[in-house]
Scaffold this motif. Structure first.
Motif, PDB file in Angstrom:
ATOM      1  N   THR A  39       0.806  -1.211   0.000  1.00 19.94           N
ATOM      2  CA  THR A  39       0.000   0.000   0.000  1.00 19.94           C
ATOM      3  C   THR A  39       0.847   1.274   0.000  1.00 19.94           C
ATOM      4  OG1 THR A  39      -0.144  -0.172   2.425  1.00 19.94           O
ATOM      5  CG2 THR A  39      -1.998  -1.033   1.144  1.00 19.94           C
TER       6      THR A  39
ATOM      7  N   LYS B 275      -4.073   0.509  -2.776  1.00 26.38           N
ATOM      8  CA  LYS B 275      -3.714  -0.895  -2.643  1.00 26.38           C
ATOM      9  C   LYS B 275      -3.245  -1.398  -3.999  1.00 26.38           C
ATOM     10  CE  LYS B 275      -3.676  -5.219  -1.068  1.00 26.38           C
ATOM     11  NZ  LYS B 275      -2.709  -5.718  -0.080  1.00 26.38           N
TER      12      LYS B 275
ATOM     13  N   VAL C 217      -6.231   8.227   8.026  1.00 24.78           N
ATOM     14  CA  VAL C 217      -5.769   8.026   6.654  1.00 24.78           C
ATOM     15  C   VAL C 217      -6.517   8.967   5.719  1.00 24.78           C
ATOM     16  CG1 VAL C 217      -5.707   6.395   4.730  1.00 24.78           C
ATOM     17  CG2 VAL C 217      -5.089   5.638   7.031  1.00 24.78           C
TER      18      VAL C 217
ATOM     19  N   THR D  51       0.051   5.118   1.495  1.00 21.43           N
ATOM     20  CA  THR D  51      -0.903   5.742   2.403  1.00 21.43           C
ATOM     21  C   THR D  51      -0.531   7.199   2.632  1.00 21.43           C
ATOM     22  OG1 THR D  51      -1.109   3.604   3.530  1.00 21.43           O
ATOM     23  CG2 THR D  51      -2.054   5.513   4.642  1.00 21.43           C
TER      24      THR D  51
ATOM     25  N   ARG E  89      -5.559   5.818   0.589  1.00 22.58           N
ATOM     26  CA  ARG E  89      -4.763   4.592   0.584  1.00 22.58           C
ATOM     27  C   ARG E  89      -4.919   3.898  -0.772  1.00 22.58           C
ATOM     28  NH1 ARG E  89      -5.522   1.687   5.647  1.00 22.58           N
ATOM     29  NH2 ARG E  89      -3.570   2.674   6.290  1.00 22.58           N
TER      30      ARG E  89
END
Length: 390
Positions: free
Chosen positions: A128, A147, A142, A130, A145
């Motif tokens: 990830t 992925k 957060v 972030t 993010r």
């Protein structure tokens, strides 16, 4: 040279030993150490002065802001909860914690962006990227993010999944790159400076099995993007790659791969178990660290040195020199360009090496100090990062 204010405060006894150069070294036992470097040649000394915790159990990376007054630290804790921390820097190089945020852990690198209003971190195993808004607080959440995914594993056994290893700004501050060791990509993102939002751009595609880890920038003329180059160090391929950089009207940065050279001399095979680690530019020279090759004897790995063509940015192998450290995970070149601080992860030492600014050649060790406890070969312990405070 020290400021008049610093000299006057020192004369009054209010500031201890502020005239020497200052460094920071993080260690996987959970602390960041402030170091003082004084003197020249054989009279030089490197001494730990203070230490501080607050960046979780495995502080993995340090980022010093451009003014040398704020430090950010990421925590590599693998147990599902980590820390992201900020510190102010005292005139004597000591740190004072100014912020702390809880993360999901496994962060290996981070950098602030958009005028230091946001910070981006990368997480190796969770795959990830972030982002968070600054300043850091106990309620920081957060912001975004990403992925990462792969359709198939890479040719190296460690490429079972995307493994982002760094988040680094380009020289314009408008783009973020993420070298991905698992996916053989240099991921590129454009930055919305008002919101901190990152937008995906087309990545640079490395050769299969390269495993890009970190990058560094160079241009023929300082302050210009004409002829801009990115150099990445490839951990799995034990090599460095040169990329030509261009900026499209779409707002995305484009990477065009130009050449890849080994971190060892032509005709030399990388020793079994060796792993390239870090890369930096100083003037028209490029440097890369090799871990666990013991080229210069037991527990003494190597630094690879290349020249950079002043017009084209093409790189040429020059030589290998002693790292004076075992498993040099990290190294940092001072602004004057005449000293290189090398951090040995397994040897858990910081070695200061002289550098000839004109020839780019590295010289003798002028100071060396052990930090905390040694690491174990090929394990995630020992010293994790070293940076100059300038």
């Amino acid at each position: 040279m020290a400021s008049l204010k610093t000299i006057l405060l020192g004369a009054l006894g209010l500031v201890p030993e502020v005239l020497g150069a200052k460094l920071l070294a993080s260690h996987y036992t959970g602390k960041i150490y402030s170091l003082s470097f004084d003197g020249k040649g054989r009279n030089a000394t490197l001494v730990p002065k203070s230490s501080i915790a607050g960046c979780g159990t495995l502080p993995a990376w340090l980022h010093v802001d451009a003014g040398g007054s704020i430090v950010y630290c990421v925590d590599e804790d693998w147990n599902g909860s980590g820390m992201l921390a900020s510190y102010s820097v005292g005139v004597d190089g000591s740190l004072k914690q100014t912020g702390q945020a809880v993360t999901a852990g496994a962060s290996v690198h981070g950098t602030p962006y958009a005028g230091d209003r946001f910070i981006a971190t990368v997480e190796y195993d969770p795959s990830t990227l972030t982002t968070y808004e600054l300043p850091l607080t106990s309620t920081s959440a957060v912001l975004q993010r990403q992925k990462f995914n792969m359709t198939a594993p890479g040719p190296n056994a460690r490429q079972n999944a995307p493994h982002p290893h760094a988040a680094q700004l380009d020289p314009t501050g408008k783009h973020l790159i993420v070298p991905d060791l698992g996916a053989d990509l240099i991921r590129v993102f454009s930055i919305d400076s008002s919101t901190g939002k990152l937008t995906v751009c087309a990545p640079g595609v490395a050769d299969p099995g390269d495993g890009p880890r970190h990058g560094t920038w160079w241009a023929p003329k300082e302050g210009s993007t004409d002829g801009q180059m990115l150099y990445t160090v490839n951990e799995l391929g034990n090599s460095v790659t040169a990329w030509a950089v261009s900026y499209a009207e779409s707002g995305c940065m484009k990477l065009d791969k130009k050449q890849t050279l080994s971190t060892y001399a032509a005709g030399t095979t990388a020793p079994l178990g060796s792993k390239a680690a870090e890369v930096h530019v100083a003037g028209n020279f490029l440097y890369a660290a090799n871990r666990a090759d013991q080229t210069f004897g037991p527990q003494n790995d190597s630094l690879a040195v290349y020249s950079i063509d002043a017009e084209t940015g093409a790189i040429t192998w020059l030589e290998a020199t002693p790292a004076h450290a075992w498993f040099p995970r990290t190294f940092s070149i001072n602004k004057a360009g005449d000293l290189v601080a090398v951090g040995g992860q397994t040897s858990s030492n910081v070695a200061i090496i002289s550098r000839d600014v004109k020839t780019g050649k590295l010289g003798d060790v002028v100071a060396d100090v052990k930090i905390a406890t040694p690491g174990r070969p090929q394990e995630e312990d020992g010293l994790s990062a070293v940076v100059w405070l300038e």
